[in-house]
Design a protein around this motif. Structure first.
Motif, PDB file in Angstrom:
ATOM      1  N   LYS A 101       0.803  -1.068   0.105  1.00 15.73           N
ATOM      2  CA  LYS A 101      -0.006   0.071  -0.002  1.00 15.73           C
ATOM      3  C   LYS A 101       0.863   1.299   0.076  1.00 15.73           C
ATOM      4  CE  LYS A 101      -4.173  -2.085   2.295  1.00 15.73           C
ATOM      5  NZ  LYS A 101      -5.080  -1.935   3.466  1.00 15.73           N
ATOM      6  N   GLY A 102       2.066   1.154   0.231  1.00 19.06           N
ATOM      7  CA  GLY A 102       3.031   2.299   0.438  1.00 19.06           C
ATOM      8  C   GLY A 102       3.063   3.293  -0.961  1.00 19.06           C
ATOM      9  N   SER A 103       3.185   4.209  -1.057  1.00 19.69           N
ATOM     10  CA  SER A 103       3.413   5.160  -2.357  1.00 19.69           C
ATOM     11  C   SER A 103       5.023   5.098  -2.669  1.00 19.69           C
ATOM     12  CB  SER A 103       3.033   6.702  -2.038  1.00 19.69           C
ATOM     13  OG  SER A 103       4.043   7.010  -1.113  1.00 19.69           O
ATOM     14  N   PHE A 104       5.011   5.642  -4.025  1.00 15.08           N
ATOM     15  CA  PHE A 104       6.398   5.386  -4.611  1.00 15.08           C
ATOM     16  C   PHE A 104       7.382   6.183  -3.819  1.00 15.08           C
ATOM     17  CE2 PHE A 104       9.803   7.368  -6.901  1.00 15.08           C
ATOM     18  CZ  PHE A 104      10.263   6.236  -7.772  1.00 15.08           C
ATOM     19  N   SER A 105       6.860   7.496  -3.350  1.00 11.37           N
ATOM     20  CA  SER A 105       7.679   8.231  -2.279  1.00 11.37           C
ATOM     21  C   SER A 105       8.058   7.739  -1.173  1.00 11.37           C
ATOM     22  CB  SER A 105       7.008   9.839  -2.571  1.00 11.37           C
ATOM     23  OG  SER A 105       5.833   9.626  -1.849  1.00 11.37           O
ATOM     24  N   ASP A 106       7.118   7.256  -0.406  1.00 11.55           N
ATOM     25  CA  ASP A 106       7.128   6.825   0.865  1.00 11.55           C
ATOM     26  C   ASP A 106       8.045   5.441   0.928  1.00 11.55           C
ATOM     27  OD1 ASP A 106       5.591   8.562   2.185  1.00 11.55           O
ATOM     28  OD2 ASP A 106       3.755   7.399   2.358  1.00 11.55           O
ATOM     29  N   LEU A 107       7.746   4.571   0.046  1.00 13.63           N
ATOM     30  CA  LEU A 107       8.737   3.411  -0.025  1.00 13.63           C
ATOM     31  C   LEU A 107      10.127   3.535  -0.355  1.00 13.63           C
ATOM     32  CD1 LEU A 107       6.432   0.604  -1.639  1.00 13.63           C
ATOM     33  CD2 LEU A 107       7.251   0.809   0.731  1.00 13.63           C
ATOM     34  N   THR A 108      10.231   4.673  -1.379  1.00 15.78           N
ATOM     35  CA  THR A 108      11.734   5.110  -1.701  1.00 15.78           C
ATOM     36  C   THR A 108      12.506   5.618  -0.591  1.00 15.78           C
ATOM     37  OG1 THR A 108      11.174   5.357  -3.831  1.00 15.78           O
ATOM     38  CG2 THR A 108      12.827   6.539  -3.205  1.00 15.78           C
ATOM     39  N   ARG A 109      11.596   6.563   0.027  1.00 12.86           N
ATOM     40  CA  ARG A 109      12.162   7.373   1.508  1.00 12.86           C
ATOM     41  C   ARG A 109      12.690   6.112   2.440  1.00 12.86           C
ATOM     42  NH1 ARG A 109      10.579   8.257   6.308  1.00 12.86           N
ATOM     43  NH2 ARG A 109       8.227   7.649   5.813  1.00 12.86           N
ATOM     44  N   ILE A 110      11.890   5.118   2.680  1.00 13.47           N
ATOM     45  CA  ILE A 110      12.129   4.031   3.722  1.00 13.47           C
ATOM     46  C   ILE A 110      13.599   3.465   3.324  1.00 13.47           C
ATOM     47  CG2 ILE A 110      11.452   1.858   4.416  1.00 13.47           C
ATOM     48  CD1 ILE A 110       8.534   3.176   4.628  1.00 13.47           C
ATOM     49  N   LEU A 111      13.529   3.044   2.059  1.00 15.58           N
ATOM     50  CA  LEU A 111      14.669   2.080   1.626  1.00 15.58           C
ATOM     51  C   LEU A 111      16.019   2.926   1.347  1.00 15.58           C
ATOM     52  CD1 LEU A 111      13.431  -0.315  -1.276  1.00 15.58           C
ATOM     53  CD2 LEU A 111      13.091  -0.145   1.337  1.00 15.58           C
ATOM     54  N   ARG A 112      15.856   4.248   1.134  1.00 16.94           N
ATOM     55  CA  ARG A 112      16.889   5.232   1.133  1.00 16.94           C
ATOM     56  C   ARG A 112      17.375   5.397   2.661  1.00 16.94           C
ATOM     57  NH1 ARG A 112      15.369   9.535  -3.728  1.00 16.94           N
ATOM     58  NH2 ARG A 112      16.871   8.478  -5.235  1.00 16.94           N
ATOM     59  N   LEU A 113      16.404   5.869   3.189  1.00 11.91           N
ATOM     60  CA  LEU A 113      16.871   6.490   4.745  1.00 11.91           C
ATOM     61  C   LEU A 113      17.253   5.510   5.543  1.00 11.91           C
ATOM     62  CD1 LEU A 113      17.043   8.795   6.840  1.00 11.91           C
ATOM     63  CD2 LEU A 113      14.439   8.490   7.106  1.00 11.91           C
ATOM     64  N   TYR A 114      16.304   4.514   5.683  1.00 12.04           N
ATOM     65  CA  TYR A 114      16.515   3.167   6.631  1.00 12.04           C
ATOM     66  C   TYR A 114      17.239   2.179   6.260  1.00 12.04           C
ATOM     67  CZ  TYR A 114      12.804   5.699   9.259  1.00 12.04           C
ATOM     68  OH  TYR A 114      12.156   6.442   9.819  1.00 12.04           O
ATOM     69  N   GLU A 122      19.383   2.322   3.453  1.00 12.23           N
ATOM     70  CA  GLU A 122      20.759   2.961   2.825  1.00 12.23           C
ATOM     71  C   GLU A 122      20.910   2.458   1.621  1.00 12.23           C
ATOM     72  OE1 GLU A 122      23.557   4.821   6.365  1.00 12.23           O
ATOM     73  OE2 GLU A 122      23.188   2.508   6.515  1.00 12.23           O
ATOM     74  N   GLU A 123      19.992   2.188   0.894  1.00 14.85           N
ATOM     75  CA  GLU A 123      19.727   1.411  -0.434  1.00 14.85           C
ATOM     76  C   GLU A 123      20.087   2.264  -1.486  1.00 14.85           C
ATOM     77  OE1 GLU A 123      20.349  -0.805  -3.191  1.00 14.85           O
ATOM     78  OE2 GLU A 123      19.499  -2.102  -1.543  1.00 14.85           O
ATOM     79  N   PRO A 124      21.048   2.298  -2.361  1.00 17.01           N
ATOM     80  CA  PRO A 124      21.198   3.046  -3.440  1.00 17.01           C
ATOM     81  C   PRO A 124      20.365   3.142  -4.634  1.00 17.01           C
ATOM     82  CG  PRO A 124      22.909   1.531  -3.416  1.00 17.01           C
ATOM     83  CD  PRO A 124      22.223   1.491  -2.144  1.00 17.01           C
ATOM     84  N   MET A 125      19.727   1.588  -4.754  1.00 17.01           N
ATOM     85  CA  MET A 125      18.840   1.289  -5.830  1.00 17.01           C
ATOM     86  C   MET A 125      17.331   1.334  -5.601  1.00 17.01           C
ATOM     87  SD  MET A 125      20.516   0.202  -8.375  1.00 17.01           S
ATOM     88  CE  MET A 125      21.874   1.655  -8.096  1.00 17.01           C
ATOM     89  N   ALA A 126      17.066   2.262  -4.648  1.00 14.90           N
ATOM     90  CA  ALA A 126      15.711   2.377  -3.989  1.00 14.90           C
ATOM     91  C   ALA A 126      14.779   2.816  -5.070  1.00 14.90           C
ATOM     92  CB  ALA A 126      15.922   3.336  -2.697  1.00 14.90           C
ATOM     93  N   PRO A 127      14.889   3.846  -5.928  1.00 15.91           N
ATOM     94  CA  PRO A 127      13.962   3.976  -6.826  1.00 15.91           C
ATOM     95  C   PRO A 127      13.716   2.935  -7.815  1.00 15.91           C
ATOM     96  CG  PRO A 127      15.511   5.971  -6.701  1.00 15.91           C
ATOM     97  CD  PRO A 127      16.040   4.938  -6.015  1.00 15.91           C
ATOM     98  N   ARG A 128      14.783   2.199  -8.197  1.00 17.94           N
ATOM     99  CA  ARG A 128      14.697   1.078  -8.906  1.00 17.94           C
ATOM    100  C   ARG A 128      13.925  -0.159  -8.283  1.00 17.94           C
ATOM    101  NH1 ARG A 128      18.775  -0.555 -13.366  1.00 17.94           N
ATOM    102  NH2 ARG A 128      18.179  -2.870 -13.902  1.00 17.94           N
ATOM    103  N   ILE A 129      14.204  -0.470  -7.115  1.00 21.19           N
ATOM    104  CA  ILE A 129      13.491  -1.545  -6.592  1.00 21.19           C
ATOM    105  C   ILE A 129      11.922  -1.218  -6.099  1.00 21.19           C
ATOM    106  CG2 ILE A 129      13.255  -2.545  -4.138  1.00 21.19           C
ATOM    107  CD1 ILE A 129      16.673  -2.207  -4.114  1.00 21.19           C
ATOM    108  N   VAL A 130      11.904  -0.044  -5.772  1.00 20.43           N
ATOM    109  CA  VAL A 130      10.479   0.361  -5.679  1.00 20.43           C
ATOM    110  C   VAL A 130       9.650   0.221  -6.810  1.00 20.43           C
ATOM    111  CG1 VAL A 130       8.735   2.022  -4.836  1.00 20.43           C
ATOM    112  CG2 VAL A 130      10.896   1.805  -3.431  1.00 20.43           C
ATOM    113  N   LYS A 131      10.128   0.823  -7.891  1.00 19.08           N
ATOM    114  CA  LYS A 131       9.253   0.617  -9.241  1.00 19.08           C
ATOM    115  C   LYS A 131       8.690  -0.906  -9.378  1.00 19.08           C
ATOM    116  CE  LYS A 131      11.175   4.735 -11.656  1.00 19.08           C
ATOM    117  NZ  LYS A 131      11.944   5.026 -12.580  1.00 19.08           N
ATOM    118  N   ALA A 132      10.041  -1.773  -9.346  1.00 25.71           N
ATOM    119  CA  ALA A 132       9.620  -3.097  -9.533  1.00 25.71           C
ATOM    120  C   ALA A 132       8.718  -3.827  -8.569  1.00 25.71           C
ATOM    121  CB  ALA A 132      10.922  -3.930  -9.264  1.00 25.71           C
ATOM    122  N   ILE A 133       8.561  -3.247  -7.438  1.00 26.24           N
ATOM    123  CA  ILE A 133       7.550  -3.760  -6.171  1.00 26.24           C
ATOM    124  C   ILE A 133       6.194  -3.118  -6.698  1.00 26.24           C
ATOM    125  CG2 ILE A 133       6.757  -2.886  -3.843  1.00 26.24           C
ATOM    126  CD1 ILE A 133       9.614  -3.220  -2.874  1.00 26.24           C
TER     127      ILE A 133
END
Length: 322
Positions: free
Chosen positions: A150-163, A165-176
């Motif tokens: 249910k998380g939005s693209f921006s929320d999930l990207t923030r979680i993966l980047r901030l918590y 420390e995933e450099p591929m966050a946007p790419r991973i969230v798009k796949a999710i």
């Protein structure tokens, strides 16, 4: 309960155990807090070292861990007290026991073997289980599956980047998001496979860890509000320490270690007024003295015997009169 009759010492090996005892130096008549009781490894060692008059209170969000710790701490009788609480709520336990101040504290912020090895808890990307990750399923927090689906693209990207420390966050969230449009993501291996396929082939080949490591870390921290929990604990704990009492915290990733380092440093400062201000008006007094200029790491023998200790960092501070 699946592990009810299992020896807790066989399930989980406590990290930096000797170092914790050396720093805390438990004493007769002392009162100690283990804010992350787990299966009681650090607590039992503290009570053993402190002698027959030493007392301890242990907290954990996980009821299964509390029950297992009870088995391990049973020989200490009423000297060992257990509470089903998050460690940021430690004051409730102290107040119930009538303890105003304590003589030492340990936090082990790592995910225990109980969580990692039990597929049903949803922490592992190696074993298939429901996408949960809650340390306290009874606490009313939504599981990781809710964030993922249910998380939005921006929320999930923030979680993966901030918590994470995933450099591929946007790419991973798009796949999710693409995967969940076709089917709800319900299990750990489903998510791990999505993340692995989202990783560029070259990075995947060069990575020392599983591609899903940082994604799972980020989601776990978000689900359990781990950094908020740590910050609140660090804000409150100095006031409940006796002079000379020590607080020892073991962290396992840079985010936690950074929070501990900054908090200790801030509590060791005398004045926060601007440098050019001639007279102090803030009135701030130092409450802690930092004892570890750099974090203490596991030795070679521990790394060999317990590979999960490889990321552990220990920082220690001491309460001073302030």
């Amino acid at each position: 309960m699946e592990n009810k009759n299992t020896d807790p010492a066989r399930i989980h090996t406590s990290v930096l155990l000797n170092e914790i005892i050396q720093w805390l130096n438990p004493k007769s008549g002392g009162r100690y807090l283990d804010g992350t009781l787990g299966m009681g490894g650090h607590s039992s060692a503290i009570l053993e070292a402190g002698g027959p008059d030493c007392q301890l209170v242990g907290l954990d969000r996980d009821e299964e861990a509390l029950e297992l710790a009870g088995v391990r701490l049973a020989p200490f009788g009423e000297r060992a007290n257990r509470f089903h609480l998050a460690f940021s709520h430690f004051e409730a336990a102290l107040d119930e026991l009538g303890w105003d101040k304590i003589d030492g504290v340990v936090l082990d912020l790592g995910v225990s073997s109980l969580h990692l090895d039990e597929a049903a808890r949803g922490f592992s990307f190696i074993k298939d289980g429901p996408l949960d990750m809650r340390m306290d399923p009874s606490g009313g927090m939504p599981p990781a599956s809710t964030l993922v689906n249910k998380g939005s693209f921006s929320d999930l990207t923030r979680i993966l980047r901030l918590y994470g420390e995933e450099p591929m966050a946007p790419r991973i969230v798009k796949a999710i998001i693409k995967a969940r449009e076709e089917k709800k993501i319900e299990t750990t291996l489903e998510l791990a496979s999505i993340v692995e396929k989202a990783y560029p082939a070259k990075r995947r080949a060069q990575s020392r860890n599983h591609p899903a490591t940082k994604t799972f870390q980020g989601l776990r921290i978000a689900v359990n509000s781990e950094l908020d929990e740590l910050s609140e604990f660090l804000r409150l704990i100095p006031e409940r320490l006796n002079p000379g009492a020590r607080v020892a915290i073991i962290s396992f990733h840079s985010l936690e270690d950074r929070v501990v380092k900054r908090s200790f440093r801030e509590e060791a400062r005398e004045c926060t007024c601007p440098p050019r201000q001639p007279i102090c008006t803030c009135g701030k007094k130092a409450r802690l003295k930092v004892l570890t200029k750099k974090p203490q790491l596991p030795g070679e023998e521990e790394l060999e015997n317990n590979p999960r200790s490889r990321s552990a960092k220990l920082r220690v501070a001491e309460r001073i009169d302030g």
